[in-house]
Design an enzyme around this catalytic site. Structure first.
Site, PDB file in Angstrom:
ATOM      1  N   LYS A  12      -7.358  72.098  37.520  1.00  0.00           N
ATOM      2  CA  LYS A  12      -6.936  72.974  38.612  1.00  0.00           C
ATOM      3  C   LYS A  12      -5.991  74.033  38.071  1.00  0.00           C
ATOM      4  O   LYS A  12      -5.345  73.865  37.027  1.00  0.00           O
ATOM      5  CB  LYS A  12      -6.277  72.187  39.750  1.00  0.00           C
ATOM      6  CG  LYS A  12      -5.033  71.382  39.388  1.00  0.00           C
ATOM      7  CD  LYS A  12      -3.728  72.150  39.444  1.00  0.00           C
ATOM      8  CE  LYS A  12      -2.517  71.265  39.119  1.00  0.00           C
ATOM      9  NZ  LYS A  12      -1.305  72.037  38.800  1.00  0.00           N
ATOM     10  N   ASP A 136      -0.428  64.907  42.365  1.00  0.00           N
ATOM     11  CA  ASP A 136      -1.632  65.750  42.364  1.00  0.00           C
ATOM     12  C   ASP A 136      -2.924  64.963  42.602  1.00  0.00           C
ATOM     13  O   ASP A 136      -3.963  65.560  42.888  1.00  0.00           O
ATOM     14  CB  ASP A 136      -1.773  66.487  41.025  1.00  0.00           C
ATOM     15  CG  ASP A 136      -0.715  67.548  40.808  1.00  0.00           C
ATOM     16  OD1 ASP A 136       0.059  67.809  41.752  1.00  0.00           O
ATOM     17  OD2 ASP A 136      -0.653  68.105  39.705  1.00  0.00           O
TER      18      ASP A 136
END
Length: 281
Positions: A12, A136
């Site tokens: 990401k 995350d």
């Protein structure tokens, strides 16, 4: 025994990252947009009937007790299954880069073993486990680009236009804890809204961690300058040390300095494992 091969774990990028405060327990409150990109680790899973969890590193060696094995044991304990797994990983996403590679690997492990062990956990149940591994992990489990708030657990799916990015990881990495401990870290950014971001999605805001990171890791500054020398507007992702810039579809960049990694990435609409688990919480 059952197996799954070539299971992807995407990286990401944080399109921006603002620190808006700090809780009494010391955790920092943030706002960010997490965007999935097509830079992947690849995992392989084989069920073991004896309950053992083992890991094989096909490329970069990982620590003995990394997030992959921790995720497998956590799911095993939470489900009470008698099954185990052998997990092989071909690591491509760089470590200490701010790209969420370890968290993504953990999420892919939870999704794959939930399927292989036939546990039928929902995404909400897996996300609760994932939060124990790292802030995350729930993002990767939920599988959509997202507006992220709180300590990383408040996740609102958003749509992003297709785009291409130059991602540059210098040789030196960065420990997240060192940045958050710094007295110089800006912790009072004003809160923003999704509509603020939507007006300029690839140019909005800044990364509040970047200034501290540049002081701790000079190569972050060098990487930013390298991309800017190519005519690109660069910023750091996450807690670094990787930096990125929006690039044209036909952009061709020279080779970076020795030991640095340059990858041209496209953003993803959804995680490659989206749909592997029930969305019912």
């Amino acid at each position: 025994m059952k197996s799954l091969h070539n299971v992807l774990a995407p990286a990401k990028l944080n399109l921006f990252l603002h620190i808006t405060g700090r809780r009494p327990d010391g955790y920092h409150l943030l706002q960010s947009v997490f965007m999935l990109v097509d830079w992947y680790d690849t995992l392989h899973f084989e069920v073991r009937p004896n309950g053992q969890i083992s890991r094989e590193d096909l490329s970069t060696p990982l620590p003995a007790d990394d997030l992959i094995t921790r995720a497998a044991r956590l799911l095993q304990q939470a489900s009470g299954t008698s099954l185990g797994a052998h997990i092989a990983i071909d690591k491509s996403i760089p470590a200490q880069a701010g790209m969420g590679g370890g968290s993504s690997d953990a999420a892919t492990c939870l999704l794959a073993l939930n399927r292989l062990w036939d546990l039928k956990f929902s995404v909400g149940q897996l996300a609760q486990l994932g939060l124990q591994l790292g802030a995350d992990v729930p993002f990767f489990l939920r599988g959509h680009n997202a507006w992220v708030e709180g300590i990383g657990e408040v996740i609102t799916p958003i749509d992003l236009p297709p785009a291409r990015f130059a991602v540059l990881k210098p040789a030196q990495g960065l420990e997240t804890s060192g940045i958050f401990k710094s007295a110089a870290l800006k912790r009072d950014s004003s809160t923003a809204t999704i509509s603020d971001f939507a007006a300029q999605p690839f140019a909005f805001g800044r990364n509040d961690l970047q200034a501290v990171a540049q002081g701790l890791c000079p190569e972050v500054s060098q990487a930013l300058e390298w991309l800017e020398y190519q005519g690109l507007q660069a910023r750091m992702t996450g807690s670094g040390s990787a930096v990125f810039a929006l690039a044209g579809a036909d952009a061709v960049l020279p080779k970076p300095p020795p030991g640095w990694q340059l990858q041209m990435c496209s953003n993803l609409e959804i995680h490659p494992l989206a749909g592997w688990v029930s969305s019912d919480d």
